[in-house]
Design an enzyme around this catalytic site. Structure first.
Site, PDB file in Angstrom:
ATOM      1  CG  PHE A  64      -5.458  -5.940  -1.578  1.00  0.00           C
ATOM      2  CD1 PHE A  64      -5.217  -7.047  -0.800  1.00  0.00           C
ATOM      3  CD2 PHE A  64      -5.439  -6.193  -2.951  1.00  0.00           C
ATOM      4  CE1 PHE A  64      -4.603  -8.243  -1.174  1.00  0.00           C
ATOM      5  CE2 PHE A  64      -4.949  -7.434  -3.431  1.00  0.00           C
ATOM      6  CZ  PHE A  64      -4.585  -8.425  -2.495  1.00  0.00           C
ATOM      7  N   GLY A  65      -3.413  -2.463   0.185  1.00  0.00           N
ATOM      8  CA  GLY A  65      -2.280  -1.660  -0.152  1.00  0.00           C
ATOM      9  C   GLY A  65      -0.887  -2.577   0.164  1.00  0.00           C
ATOM     10  N   GLY A  66       0.221  -2.013   0.479  1.00  0.00           N
ATOM     11  CA  GLY A  66       1.429  -2.685   0.561  1.00  0.00           C
ATOM     12  C   GLY A  66       1.294  -3.582   1.453  1.00  0.00           C
ATOM     13  CE1 TYR A  98      -6.320  -1.891  -3.835  1.00  0.00           C
ATOM     14  CE2 TYR A  98      -4.003  -1.721  -4.482  1.00  0.00           C
ATOM     15  CZ  TYR A  98      -5.447  -1.218  -3.563  1.00  0.00           C
ATOM     16  OH  TYR A  98      -5.154  -0.179  -2.907  1.00  0.00           O
ATOM     17  CE  LYS A 154       3.426   3.200  11.466  1.00  0.00           C
ATOM     18  NZ  LYS A 154       4.412   3.062  10.204  1.00  0.00           N
ATOM     19  CB  ALA A 195      -1.632   4.174   4.874  1.00  0.00           C
ATOM     20  CB  THR A 196       3.517   2.797   6.026  1.00  0.00           C
ATOM     21  OG1 THR A 196       2.624   1.571   5.862  1.00  0.00           O
ATOM     22  CG2 THR A 196       4.875   2.348   6.710  1.00  0.00           C
ATOM     23  CD  GLU A 219      -0.925   5.559   9.619  1.00  0.00           C
ATOM     24  OE1 GLU A 219      -0.217   4.677  10.717  1.00  0.00           O
ATOM     25  OE2 GLU A 219      -1.653   4.759   8.826  1.00  0.00           O
ATOM     26  CG  HIS A 278       5.368   9.715  14.013  1.00  0.00           C
ATOM     27  ND1 HIS A 278       4.868   9.646  15.279  1.00  0.00           N
ATOM     28  CD2 HIS A 278       4.625   8.640  13.249  1.00  0.00           C
ATOM     29  CE1 HIS A 278       4.042   8.585  15.385  1.00  0.00           C
ATOM     30  NE2 HIS A 278       3.941   8.010  14.229  1.00  0.00           N
TER      31      HIS A 278
END
Ligand code: NAD
Length: 335
Positions: A17-19, A61, A128, A194-195, A198, A202
């Site tokens: 339940f983040g972004g 939240y 991804k 997280a996005t 992650e 890369h």
């Protein structure tokens, strides 16, 4: 019993339940064909067969750190996903996994939890990395035997852009290359932790493990060095394996890169996919599919995710389970 295809809205759960999870809840609040009945985050879950109030969930939240504090419907838990599966059973038709894939086998491990629980229904992720989708591909038979219809790589890229490439390929006899270039603008990195982590994984000199281990202060220090902008080239992105498995082209013909501005919601460049190939008459040409600059990452990930959830629910109703990707199945428009 799972919801029949007609009349009743599809009962949906959102894991994470983040972004993206919060954006998913907002998007669902305007839909008639789906109802949000369950949410889990790292420290709790909430469940109501009548549907959860999106604003109350988001306020809880953001102010209290977990959906587990939601009045009347929340429960605190350190094992929120497992507990939610037990509590809800077959009263949830499908889940969108808006979870961090940190470590790189986390989302496949969640899929295993659903299998072990004997749960049957629809699961959709927006994973991804190529190596993460490969883990799910190796679970195809297990998912099929379990009666789960799982759609992987169903966000924006992979997802919407991979599907666009698969459609564009129809003009050609042979695909020479698929080039995906994305521009993402977000107001602050904390909204999509997280996005961003992650994506850092890369960058040259980083890995998923290194990005996962970074403290918030370290992420901020890195972003300070680049004025909040991450430039990503030749990413390990599952669009490649998905187009290969769909029989469209070999993975080495697919490249993905992009620019993420973590301090400005305006896109730094227009997201697009270019598909170059040769027609049956021998002409070389390029199709380009470009997303409107006003569409956010949240809109371009959550829209397709639920479009694929609806498509998967229809497959399930026809007795089809197993593992599918966004390059193989057309999403259905959710009203
Ligand atoms: N395919 C695409 O186009 C695309 C685009 C953007 C993001 N994504 C993916 O979406 C995912 C979510 O990204 P985000 O930025 O919204 O994440 P986020 O960091 O904002 O939120 C993650 C949420 O997951 C919850 N969570 C973490 N561990 C958990 C656990 N063990 N059990 C239950 N809940 C747990 C957290 O509490 C939080 O609510 C990422 O994996 C990202 O790569 C895909």
């Amino acid at each position: 019993m799972n919801t029949p295809l007609t009349n009743q809205p599809i009962r949906v759960g959102v894991l994470g339940f983040g972004g993206l999870g919060q954006a998913a809840a907002k998007l669902l609040s305007s839909k008639r064909e789906m109802i949000l009945v369950a949410i889990a985050d790292q420290n709790g879950y909430a469940y109501s067969t009548e549907g959860l109030n999106t604003q109350a969930c988001i306020t809880t939240y953001q102010n209290q750190g977990t959906i587990g504090h939601l009045e009347a419907f929340g429960t605190l838990s350190n094992n929120s996903i497992q507990d939610l599966i037990q509590v809800t059973g077959d009263t949830v038709d499908g889940y969108f996994l808006a979870l961090p894939n940190l470590p790189n086998d986390f989302i496949p491990s969640v899929a295993k939890e659903f299998i072990q629980a004997g749960w049957q229904g629809v699961l959709v992720d927006a994973i991804k990395r190529t190596s993460a989708v490969e883990q799910l591909l190796s679970m195809k038979d297990e998912l099929q035997a379990a009666g789960i219809t799982y759609m992987t790589g169903c966000g924006a890229t992979p997802g919407l852009l991979t599907a666009a490439a698969a459609l564009a390929a129809q003009s050609y006899a042979e695909i020479h290359n698929v080039v995906i270039t994305f521009g993402v603008g977000i107001a602050n990195w904390e909204a999509y932790r997280a996005t961003v982590r992650e994506d850092i994984g890369h960058m040259p000199g980083y890995s998923v493990e290194a990005a996962r281990a970074m403290t918030d202060a370290e992420v901020e220090a890195l972003l300070d060095q680049t004025d909040g902008v991450l430039t990503l080239e030749n990413m390990e992105h599952a669009d490649d394996v998905m187009l290969e498995v769909a029989g469209i082209c070999s993975r080495d013909r697919v490249t993905v890169g992009g620019v993420v501005d973590t301090r400005n919601p305006k896109k730094p460049l227009s997201t697009n996919v270019k598909i170059t190939g040769r027609t049956f008459e021998g002409k070389i040409s390029t199709h380009t599919f470009t997303l409107g600059d006003e569409t956010s990452m949240a809109a371009n990930v959550c829209g397709p995710a639920f479009g694929y959830l609806k498509a998967a629910q229809e497959l399930r109703q026809r007795g089809i389970s197993g593992l599918f990707t966004a390059a193989e199945i057309m999403p259905k428009f959710v009203k």
